[in-house]
Scaffold this active site. Structure first.
Site, mmCIF file in Angstrom:
data_model
loop_
_atom_site.group_PDB
_atom_site.id
_atom_site.type_symbol
_atom_site.label_atom_id
_atom_site.label_comp_id
_atom_site.label_asym_id
_atom_site.label_seq_id
_atom_site.Cartn_x
_atom_site.Cartn_y
_atom_site.Cartn_z
ATOM 1 N N LYS A 65 58.962 -23.581 4.414
ATOM 2 C CA LYS A 65 57.831 -23.391 3.498
ATOM 3 C C LYS A 65 58.173 -23.990 2.146
ATOM 4 O O LYS A 65 59.261 -23.781 1.624
ATOM 5 C CB LYS A 65 57.494 -21.909 3.346
ATOM 6 C CG LYS A 65 56.257 -21.690 2.444
ATOM 7 C CD LYS A 65 55.810 -20.244 2.428
ATOM 8 C CE LYS A 65 56.704 -19.377 1.562
ATOM 9 N NZ LYS A 65 56.132 -18.030 1.368
ATOM 10 N N ARG A 108 52.427 -11.723 4.458
ATOM 11 C CA ARG A 108 53.763 -11.316 4.901
ATOM 12 C C ARG A 108 54.473 -10.516 3.827
ATOM 13 O O ARG A 108 55.283 -9.638 4.119
ATOM 14 C CB ARG A 108 54.580 -12.505 5.384
ATOM 15 C CG ARG A 108 54.864 -13.650 4.401
ATOM 16 C CD ARG A 108 55.920 -13.342 3.386
ATOM 17 N NE ARG A 108 56.668 -14.497 2.948
ATOM 18 C CZ ARG A 108 57.319 -14.556 1.803
ATOM 19 N NH1 ARG A 108 57.253 -13.536 0.928
ATOM 20 N NH2 ARG A 108 58.035 -15.625 1.498
ATOM 21 N N GLN A 136 48.280 -10.350 -4.903
ATOM 22 C CA GLN A 136 49.222 -9.668 -4.040
ATOM 23 C C GLN A 136 48.857 -8.201 -3.860
ATOM 24 O O GLN A 136 49.171 -7.596 -2.831
ATOM 25 C CB GLN A 136 50.637 -9.804 -4.597
ATOM 26 C CG GLN A 136 51.712 -9.134 -3.770
ATOM 27 C CD GLN A 136 51.721 -9.512 -2.303
ATOM 28 O OE1 GLN A 136 51.855 -8.655 -1.438
ATOM 29 N NE2 GLN A 136 51.559 -10.797 -2.007
ATOM 30 N N ALA A 216 59.514 -9.378 -9.192
ATOM 31 C CA ALA A 216 60.673 -10.159 -9.644
ATOM 32 C C ALA A 216 61.154 -11.056 -8.511
ATOM 33 O O ALA A 216 61.794 -10.601 -7.574
ATOM 34 C CB ALA A 216 61.791 -9.227 -10.104
ATOM 35 N N LYS A 221 63.275 -12.435 -14.223
ATOM 36 C CA LYS A 221 62.181 -11.482 -14.018
ATOM 37 C C LYS A 221 62.744 -10.084 -13.765
ATOM 38 O O LYS A 221 63.787 -9.924 -13.133
ATOM 39 C CB LYS A 221 61.291 -11.912 -12.852
ATOM 40 C CG LYS A 221 60.447 -13.142 -13.144
ATOM 41 C CD LYS A 221 59.472 -13.407 -12.013
ATOM 42 C CE LYS A 221 58.570 -14.581 -12.309
ATOM 43 N NZ LYS A 221 57.585 -14.813 -11.231
ATOM 44 N N SER A 288 62.072 -6.654 -2.814
ATOM 45 C CA SER A 288 61.447 -7.670 -1.964
ATOM 46 C C SER A 288 61.402 -9.003 -2.692
ATOM 47 O O SER A 288 60.607 -9.185 -3.615
ATOM 48 C CB SER A 288 60.026 -7.221 -1.593
ATOM 49 O OG SER A 288 59.335 -8.228 -0.895
#
Length: 319
Positions: A65, A108, A136, A216, A221, A288
């Protein structure tokens, strides 16, 4: 053999959150037992944003990706995150499909967080708190309502208009805008911002909550007060990414956290190799960062489904 071309519109007509959850969970299990391979994510930083190259292989599948994050796209009425997936035959390298990865990325990511919630949150969790009401947030809610009986969803965003749009997107759910403090007092909390300083603090939390730290995803971040990480049971999707670009990156650089304090990765939790929550009062955190096995697992299912239908564009790219 032609190469299948799947646009974002094609993907949106094929994709299904329950299927994505199943595919992502199996991908983490395969990775945990050595059946998947995934080199580290590569970043290309530019003045207006960044690109990430994310390759992976799973049983019977391989691909990469190429995804961007450009926060300024909001002003242009474009997605801040877009992606393109090249899905290949692992035996021959032939490009089986080229597909838009924008919705795959959103789905996902929501699925991975919901899976983490299923294994780490309290079983009696009924309230979901959303901090950051962007794109999101939609798939986080979609995924969590598949796996949980949610009594209430609380939303906080620094932009009231963004929060209102999210509430209006789900007219059939008990979802409302609340203060940061009330949102943070939920059983499950998803932080979905682009912040470079903490937005969620230990004093906001109630005992036993679970946090999915999603926003983040690049160096610098940060969304969580480091005191949360010190007190919590911390689980990551990928240790290297979490330390260098995930929620852990700033605390690790500052010496406020280290990788030895991480309890497990998600695959180890799913396979029962390690335990997450030990008591009802534990605070749990899933860092995540987004991993390529998730994308390729979903791409595999989409390719198979689209091929079975046989109604999508294909081109002889390699002859």
């Amino acid at each position: 053999m032609p190469t299948l071309i799947l646009s974002r519109k094609d993907i949106s007509g094929l994709i299904s959150m329950p299927v994505v959850i199943q595919a992502v969970e199996q991908a983490f299990k395969d990775w945990a037992v050595g059946l998947a391979d995934m080199p580290s994510k590569v970043y290309l930083t530019l003045p207006g944003g960044d690109f990430r190259a994310m390759p992976a292989s799973l049983p019977g599948a391989a691909g990469i990706k190429w995804v961007n994050v450009h926060p300024g796209n909001r002003a242009l009425h474009m997605p801040t995150v877009m992606g393109l997936i090249i899905y290949s035959d692992p035996d021959t390298g032939y490009p089986l499909a080229i597909m838009d990865g924008t919705d795959i990325t959103a789905y996902r990511t929501g699925a991975a967080a919901a899976i983490a919630s299923r294994y780490l949150a309290r079983q009696d969790a009924t309230t979901l708190g959303i901090i950051g009401a962007g794109r999101q947030a939609i798939t986080q809610i979609m995924a969590h309502k598949v796996l949980f009986e949610l009594r209430e969803i609380r939303v906080y965003d620094i932009s009231p208009d963004a929060g209102l749009r999210l509430v209006e997107y789900f007219p059939d759910l008990n979802i409302r805008q609340t203060s940061l403090e009330e949102t943070a007092a939920s059983d499950i909390i998803c932080t979905l911002t682009t912040s470079t300083k903490p937005v969620l603090f230990l004093k906001h939390l109630k005992p036993g909550c679970h946090i999915n730290a999603v926003g983040a995803d690049a160096p610098g971040k940060q969304e969580l007060d480091p005191l949360i990480l010190k007190q919590a049971v911390v689980v990551v999707d990928d240790m290297d990414q979490a330390i260098h670009a995930g929620e852990l990156n700033v605390p690790v650089k500052a010496g406020a956290f280290n990788k030895e304090m991480v309890k497990a990765n998600l695959g180890q939790i799913l396979m029962g190799e390690k335990c997450g929550r030990q008591s009802l009062g534990d605070i749990t955190v899933f860092d995540s960062t987004g991993v390529a096995i998730e994308d390729i697992a979903v791409a595999k299912w989409l390719y198979q489904r689209a091929s079975d239908l046989g109604t999508f564009l294909s081109l002889p790219l390699v002859e």
